[in-house]
Design a protein around this motif. Structure first.
Motif, PDB file in Angstrom:
ATOM      1  N   ILE A  12       0.856  -1.193   0.000  1.00 48.94           N
ATOM      2  CA  ILE A  12       0.000   0.000   0.000  1.00 48.94           C
ATOM      3  C   ILE A  12       0.890   1.240   0.000  1.00 48.94           C
ATOM      4  N   LEU A  20       1.907  -5.690   2.784  1.00 55.55           N
ATOM      5  CA  LEU A  20       0.915  -6.470   3.535  1.00 55.55           C
ATOM      6  C   LEU A  20       1.179  -7.961   3.331  1.00 55.55           C
ATOM      7  N   SER A  40      -3.453 -11.773  14.401  1.00 54.28           N
ATOM      8  CA  SER A  40      -4.281 -10.710  13.833  1.00 54.28           C
ATOM      9  C   SER A  40      -3.397  -9.710  13.073  1.00 54.28           C
ATOM     10  N   GLY A  41      -3.815  -9.353  11.863  1.00 53.16           N
ATOM     11  CA  GLY A  41      -3.061  -8.370  11.076  1.00 53.16           C
ATOM     12  C   GLY A  41      -1.917  -8.967  10.277  1.00 53.16           C
ATOM     13  N   CYS A  42      -1.806 -10.321  10.245  1.00 55.81           N
ATOM     14  CA  CYS A  42      -0.661 -10.931   9.546  1.00 55.81           C
ATOM     15  C   CYS A  42      -0.868 -10.994   8.036  1.00 55.81           C
ATOM     16  N   GLY A  43      -2.107 -10.769   7.579  1.00 55.97           N
ATOM     17  CA  GLY A  43      -2.337 -10.753   6.129  1.00 55.97           C
ATOM     18  C   GLY A  43      -3.254 -11.853   5.610  1.00 55.97           C
ATOM     19  N   LYS A  44      -4.010 -12.490   6.490  1.00 55.08           N
ATOM     20  CA  LYS A  44      -4.884 -13.602   6.060  1.00 55.08           C
ATOM     21  C   LYS A  44      -5.949 -13.103   5.068  1.00 55.08           C
ATOM     22  N   THR A  45      -6.660 -12.027   5.476  1.00 55.55           N
ATOM     23  CA  THR A  45      -7.715 -11.493   4.602  1.00 55.55           C
ATOM     24  C   THR A  45      -7.104 -10.977   3.309  1.00 55.55           C
ATOM     25  N   THR A  46      -5.938 -10.326   3.429  1.00 57.50           N
ATOM     26  CA  THR A  46      -5.274  -9.785   2.238  1.00 57.50           C
ATOM     27  C   THR A  46      -4.966 -10.909   1.248  1.00 57.50           C
ATOM     28  N   ALA A  56      -8.800  -4.320  -1.995  1.00 60.81           N
ATOM     29  CA  ALA A  56      -9.196  -2.904  -1.998  1.00 60.81           C
ATOM     30  C   ALA A  56      -8.453  -2.129  -3.096  1.00 60.81           C
ATOM     31  N   ASN A  58      -6.920   0.615  -2.914  1.00 62.36           N
ATOM     32  CA  ASN A  58      -5.686   1.323  -2.532  1.00 62.36           C
ATOM     33  C   ASN A  58      -4.475   0.403  -2.377  1.00 62.36           C
ATOM     34  N   VAL A  59      -4.615  -0.869  -2.735  1.00 65.61           N
ATOM     35  CA  VAL A  59      -3.458  -1.766  -2.623  1.00 65.61           C
ATOM     36  C   VAL A  59      -2.969  -2.171  -4.017  1.00 65.61           C
ATOM     37  N   GLU A 169     -12.633 -16.270   7.594  1.00 62.03           N
ATOM     38  CA  GLU A 169     -13.119 -16.581   8.947  1.00 62.03           C
ATOM     39  C   GLU A 169     -14.586 -17.018   8.978  1.00 62.03           C
ATOM     40  N   HIS A 201      -9.292 -18.449  13.065  1.00 61.36           N
ATOM     41  CA  HIS A 201      -8.591 -18.027  14.286  1.00 61.36           C
ATOM     42  C   HIS A 201      -8.640 -19.154  15.303  1.00 61.36           C
TER      43      HIS A 201
HETATM   44  N1  LIG Z   1      -6.787  -1.659   2.105  1.00 67.15           N
HETATM   45  C1  LIG Z   1      -5.932  -1.494   3.115  1.00 67.15           C
HETATM   46  N2  LIG Z   1      -5.386  -0.286   3.363  1.00 67.15           N
HETATM   47  C2  LIG Z   1      -4.508  -0.119   4.372  1.00 67.15           C
HETATM   48  N3  LIG Z   1      -4.096  -1.105   5.193  1.00 67.15           N
HETATM   49  C3  LIG Z   1      -4.607  -2.315   5.013  1.00 67.15           C
HETATM   50  C4  LIG Z   1      -5.558  -2.574   3.963  1.00 67.15           C
HETATM   51  N4  LIG Z   1      -5.895  -3.879   4.011  1.00 67.15           N
HETATM   52  C5  LIG Z   1      -5.196  -4.410   5.034  1.00 67.15           C
HETATM   53  N5  LIG Z   1      -4.433  -3.478   5.637  1.00 67.15           N
HETATM   54  C6  LIG Z   1      -3.497  -3.714   6.749  1.00 67.15           C
HETATM   55  O1  LIG Z   1      -2.745  -4.863   6.409  1.00 67.15           O
HETATM   56  C7  LIG Z   1      -2.530  -5.705   7.526  1.00 67.15           C
HETATM   57  C8  LIG Z   1      -3.088  -7.078   7.253  1.00 67.15           C
HETATM   58  O2  LIG Z   1      -4.518  -6.988   7.230  1.00 67.15           O
HETATM   59  P1  LIG Z   1      -5.438  -8.274   7.074  1.00 67.15           P
HETATM   60  O3  LIG Z   1      -6.855  -7.821   7.169  1.00 67.15           O
HETATM   61  O4  LIG Z   1      -5.047  -9.027   5.854  1.00 67.15           O
HETATM   62  O5  LIG Z   1      -5.021  -9.119   8.365  1.00 67.15           O
HETATM   63  P2  LIG Z   1      -5.685 -10.412   9.003  1.00 67.15           P
HETATM   64  O6  LIG Z   1      -4.589 -11.385   9.230  1.00 67.15           O
HETATM   65  O7  LIG Z   1      -6.834 -10.875   8.173  1.00 67.15           O
HETATM   66  O8  LIG Z   1      -6.194  -9.813  10.388  1.00 67.15           O
HETATM   67  P3  LIG Z   1      -7.418 -10.265  11.342  1.00 67.15           P
HETATM   68  O9  LIG Z   1      -7.086 -11.649  11.806  1.00 67.15           O
HETATM   69  O10 LIG Z   1      -7.354  -9.263  12.455  1.00 67.15           O
HETATM   70  O11 LIG Z   1      -8.675 -10.186  10.518  1.00 67.15           O
HETATM   71  C9  LIG Z   1      -3.180  -4.988   8.698  1.00 67.15           C
HETATM   72  O12 LIG Z   1      -2.183  -4.256   9.368  1.00 67.15           O
HETATM   73  C10 LIG Z   1      -4.189  -4.054   8.052  1.00 67.15           C
HETATM   74  O13 LIG Z   1      -4.402  -2.912   8.821  1.00 67.15           O
END
Ligand SMILES: Nc1ncnc2c1ncn2[C@@H]1O[C@H](COP(=O)(O)OP(=O)(O)OP(=O)(O)O)[C@@H](O)[C@H]1O
Length: 309
Positions: A12, A20, A40-46, A56, A58-59, A169, A201
């Motif tokens: 990003i 990410l 949490s925040g490791c990038g699973k959703t990404t 999104a 913006n990535v 999830e 999780h």
């Molecule tokens: N579109 C975006 N713009 C800015 N930052 C983002 C964006 N998408 C994800 N992030 C950041 O990237 C990192 C990974 O996000 P992600 O949602 O992939 O984590 P996650 O492992 O799914 O977390 P969780 O278990 O809390 O859902 C986080 O720090 C999040 O804030």
């Protein structure tokens, strides 16, 4: 017949400095269900949204994603994504919701009887028979349970029989028994020759044992990628044995949370954390020939960790 993601990097910012995901590589096979885990925040959703092509605006994404040997097509019906948000019309019943969606999304040449059959099969597949005629409910109308809502979300996506089902999830907010039921249903979908990948999780032991494969992420990087039942040996070999009575998935997350640099170094010493390399590329191109389904090696306790890259 596999899905491959190679050197997947998601950044990003205008300068693309914040990563990410950092060079994540892996593959998934039909007939198997994969868990994506990590803090949490490791990038699973990404990762899941990248694989689905729904990240999104913006990535920025770099890397190679292939399905059945072809570059993933963003508009392909082969991939379905079930996000965490559930958007339903609370006044409709489960069956009405599925029928409405089926009429909108299935080919227009299908007859009413054929569409009704798809809806009935989906209700059975997702174990929604008991609540098929119950209203979903909303803030002032008590409706179906959270577990049933999760299964309905999945049911809506499998109406079109996608080859790859990605879920973010699917068990969040569920008790362990409902979570087990959801993952069991997903495993049954995988067994029909589909690829199922979902983030989760800290699943309970029984739920974790359903997974064939595991991808562990930390700070956007791969910590473990391989058969789920080999992860304990992998961590033990790297100097992180799981204490007796500790849930394995808790142990993996606790070990990762210790200190990523430390564990990364320890794992690298064991020659088990192998970053994307020339050899990986060669290996990745050969996985397309792997047979589908659960492999016999997963059940052989004498086998070492099966490291796929
Ligand atoms: N579109 C975006 N713009 C800015 N930052 C983002 C964006 N998408 C994800 N992030 C950041 O990237 C990192 C990974 O996000 P992600 O949602 O992939 O984590 P996650 O492992 O799914 O977390 P969780 O278990 O809390 O859902 C986080 O720090 C999040 O804030």
């Amino acid at each position: 017949m596999v899905m491959i993601w190679e050197n997947l990097t998601v950044t990003i910012g205008a300068d693309k400095k914040k990563k990410l995901l950092d060079g994540v590589t892996g593959f998934a096979q039909p007939g198997r269900i994969m868990a994506v885990m990590g803090p949490s925040g490791c990038g699973k959703t990404t990762l899941l949204t990248s694989l689905a092509g729904t990240h999104a605006a913006n990535v920025a994404e770099a890397g190679n994603i292939q399905i059945k040997g072809k570059r993933r097509n963003l508009y392909s019906k082969e991939v379905s994504f079930v996000g965490q948000e559930e958007l339903f019309l609370g006044t409709l019943t489960v069956k009405e919701t599925l029928t409405y969606s089926a009429n909108m999304r299935l080919p227009s040449k299908m007859t009413k009887q054929e569409i009704d059959k798809v809806v009935e099969d989906t209700i059975i597949e997702m174990g929604l028979e008991d609540c098929a005629n119950s209203k979903i409910g909303n803030w002032h109308l008590r409706g179906i349970s959270n577990g049933e809502k999760k299964r309905l979300s999945i049911g809506l996506e499998i109406l079109t029989q996608p080859f790859v089902l990605l879920l973010d999830e699917p068990t969040s907010g569920l008790d362990s028994a409902s979570a087990f039921y959801v993952i069991q249903a997903l495993s049954n979908i995988a067994l029909k020759g589909k690829i199922v990948i979902c983030s989760i999780h800290q699943p309970g032991c029984e739920t974790f044992n359903i997974f064939d494969d595991l991808l562990l992420l930390s700070s956007g990087e791969t910590v473990y990628f391989g058969e789920a039942n080999m992860a304990l040996k992998f961590f033990a070999d790297a100097g992180f044995p799981c204490p007796i009575k500790r849930n394995p998935s808790d142990h993996f997350l606790m070990s990762i949370n210790l200190d990523f640099d430390f564990i990364n170094e320890a794992l690298a010493r064991c020659h088990v954390l192998i970053r994307v390399s020339q050899e990986t590329t060669i290996l990745m191109s050969s996985v397309a020939d792997l047979p589908c389904g659960r492999r016999s090696s997963a059940t052989d306790p004498n086998d070492g960790p099966v490291l796929w890259y």
